[in-house]
Design an enzyme around this catalytic site. Structure first.
Site, PDB file in Angstrom:
ATOM      1  CE1 TYR A  33      -7.184  24.095 -26.083  1.00 58.55           C
ATOM      2  CE2 TYR A  33      -7.158  26.023 -24.665  1.00 58.55           C
ATOM      3  CZ  TYR A  33      -6.747  24.732 -24.937  1.00 58.55           C
ATOM      4  OH  TYR A  33      -5.899  24.088 -24.073  1.00 58.55           O
ATOM      5  NE  ARG A  52      -0.812  28.418 -29.292  1.00 55.39           N
ATOM      6  CZ  ARG A  52      -0.521  28.470 -27.997  1.00 55.39           C
ATOM      7  NH1 ARG A  52       0.617  27.970 -27.564  1.00 55.39           N
ATOM      8  NH2 ARG A  52      -1.338  29.014 -27.132  1.00 55.39           N
ATOM      9  NE  ARG A 100     -21.402  10.800 -33.327  1.00 56.44           N
ATOM     10  CZ  ARG A 100     -20.982   9.587 -33.689  1.00 56.44           C
ATOM     11  NH1 ARG A 100     -21.723   8.859 -34.505  1.00 56.44           N
ATOM     12  NH2 ARG A 100     -19.852   9.113 -33.222  1.00 56.44           N
ATOM     13  CE  LYS A 150      -3.986  26.913 -26.120  1.00 57.03           C
ATOM     14  NZ  LYS A 150      -3.571  26.050 -25.019  1.00 57.03           N
ATOM     15  CD  GLU A 183       2.667  19.868 -23.937  1.00 55.57           C
ATOM     16  OE1 GLU A 183       2.799  21.105 -23.987  1.00 55.57           O
ATOM     17  OE2 GLU A 183       1.990  19.228 -24.759  1.00 55.57           O
ATOM     18  CG  LEU A 208       0.607  24.212 -27.441  1.00 57.09           C
ATOM     19  CD1 LEU A 208      -0.268  23.845 -28.639  1.00 57.09           C
ATOM     20  CD2 LEU A 208      -0.256  24.872 -26.371  1.00 57.09           C
TER      21      LEU A 208
END
Ligand code: PDD
Length: 288
Positions: A33, A52, A100, A150, A183, A208
């Site tokens: 995302y 990104r 799945r 991310k 972070e 990140l």
């Protein structure tokens, strides 16, 4: 006004905006995302966020759902339909839906799932939070070894923020096994030492590469402040003159307390507040 969410080619009322029960984002956290600031109706640092996004997709071998220009149109149309002037836009791409199965390379033709959500957030509220500064709580970093991607695997971040909230803190600062801050749970961590030198951890797979971090480095270079990219300990942070976090939603957010320790005189630092107020003079402001 009802909120509109983009899902796989359709703009839907919020209550009807669903994805398949066997979406891999839902079952495996197999999705990435981006969150981009919207200011005065303009996307901020769109180019870096889209770069990104492309990198995250590449690292996980998830197919791009559409071209960059089509994606840009979806972002703008979602912002427009939700009449967002100040706030953020969220874009999520999962590998897609299928019965799945852990393996995915045999399903090259799976259609990625694309979701876009725009949200109004009060600028006055964010500025008021910055004027007061936030507290952060330190805790062990229990995430995986590819925090440079991310992904939506945000349970450790979510748990960390909940436990920060228990002591009235707004953010968690995550500590690696050597005692260094990696972070924030959803932001990058910065300190300014007693000599005025800015310190933030260098880029690696442990954190990140924040777009706000990158743009702030442009600003720091422009104004000629000293910057060192290296790990710092929580003890160093507690002894710092100033501390702050960066993210697309909080921009530059002063940290005034870490655990029980006030930072500096316990109020937002002067350099931090200046960096916050000048941030948008260097950030890219996209055409609508
Ligand atoms: N979070 N580190 C982590 C773990 C993050 O989740 C984020 C952003 C950042 C800052 O990145 P940027 O400056 O590009 O926003 C650093 C977003 C805002 C979120 O998850 O809501």
């Amino acid at each position: 006004m009802s909120r509109i969410v983009y899902v796989n080619g359709r703009y839907l009322p919020w209550a009807e905006a669903g994805v398949h029960a066997e979406d891999r984002g839902f079952q495996f956290g197999d999705a990435i995302y981006e969150v981009c600031e919207v200011r005065d109706g303009h996307l901020i640092d769109e180019i870096r966020h889209m770069q990104r996004l492309e990198r995250s997709l590449g690292e996980l071998r998830i197919r791009a759902p559409m071209s960059q220009s089509a994606l840009a149109r979806v972002l703008r149309e979602t912002i427009r339909r939700n009449r967002v002037r100040d706030g953020s836009v969220y874009l999520q791409v999962s590998r897609g839906a299928r019965p799945r199965e852990f393996l995915f390379s045999d399903a090259e033709h799976m259609e990625p799932t694309l979701v876009c959500i725009a949200r109004t957030q009060s600028r006055a509220k964010s500025d008021a939070a910055a004027a007061a500064g936030i507290a952060v709580r330190s805790m062990p970093d229990i995430r995986w070894a590819r925090c440079d991607i991310k992904t939506v695997m945000l349970l450790p971040a979510s748990l960390a923020k909940e436990s920060a909230k228990e002591i009235g803190a707004k953010e968690a600062w995550l500590i690696d096994e050597h005692g260094f801050v990696t972070e924030g749970a959803s932001s990058n961590a910065w300190i300014i030492d007693q000599s005025g030198c800015l310190i933030t951890r260098q880029i690696s797979n442990d954190l990140l590469r924040g777009v706000t971090r990158t743009t702030l480095i442009d600003l720091i270079k422009r104004v000629g402040l000293e910057l060192v990219e290296r790990p710092f300990t929580i003890a160093e942070a507690k002894a710092a003159r100033e501390a702050f976090t960066t993210s697309a939603t909080a921009i530059v957010m002063p940290v005034v307390k870490i655990d029980d320790t006030p930072i500096g005189n316990g109020a937002p630092g002067i350099a931090t507040s200046q960096l916050r107020s000048e941030f948008h003079s260097v950030a890219e402001r996209a055409r609508r």
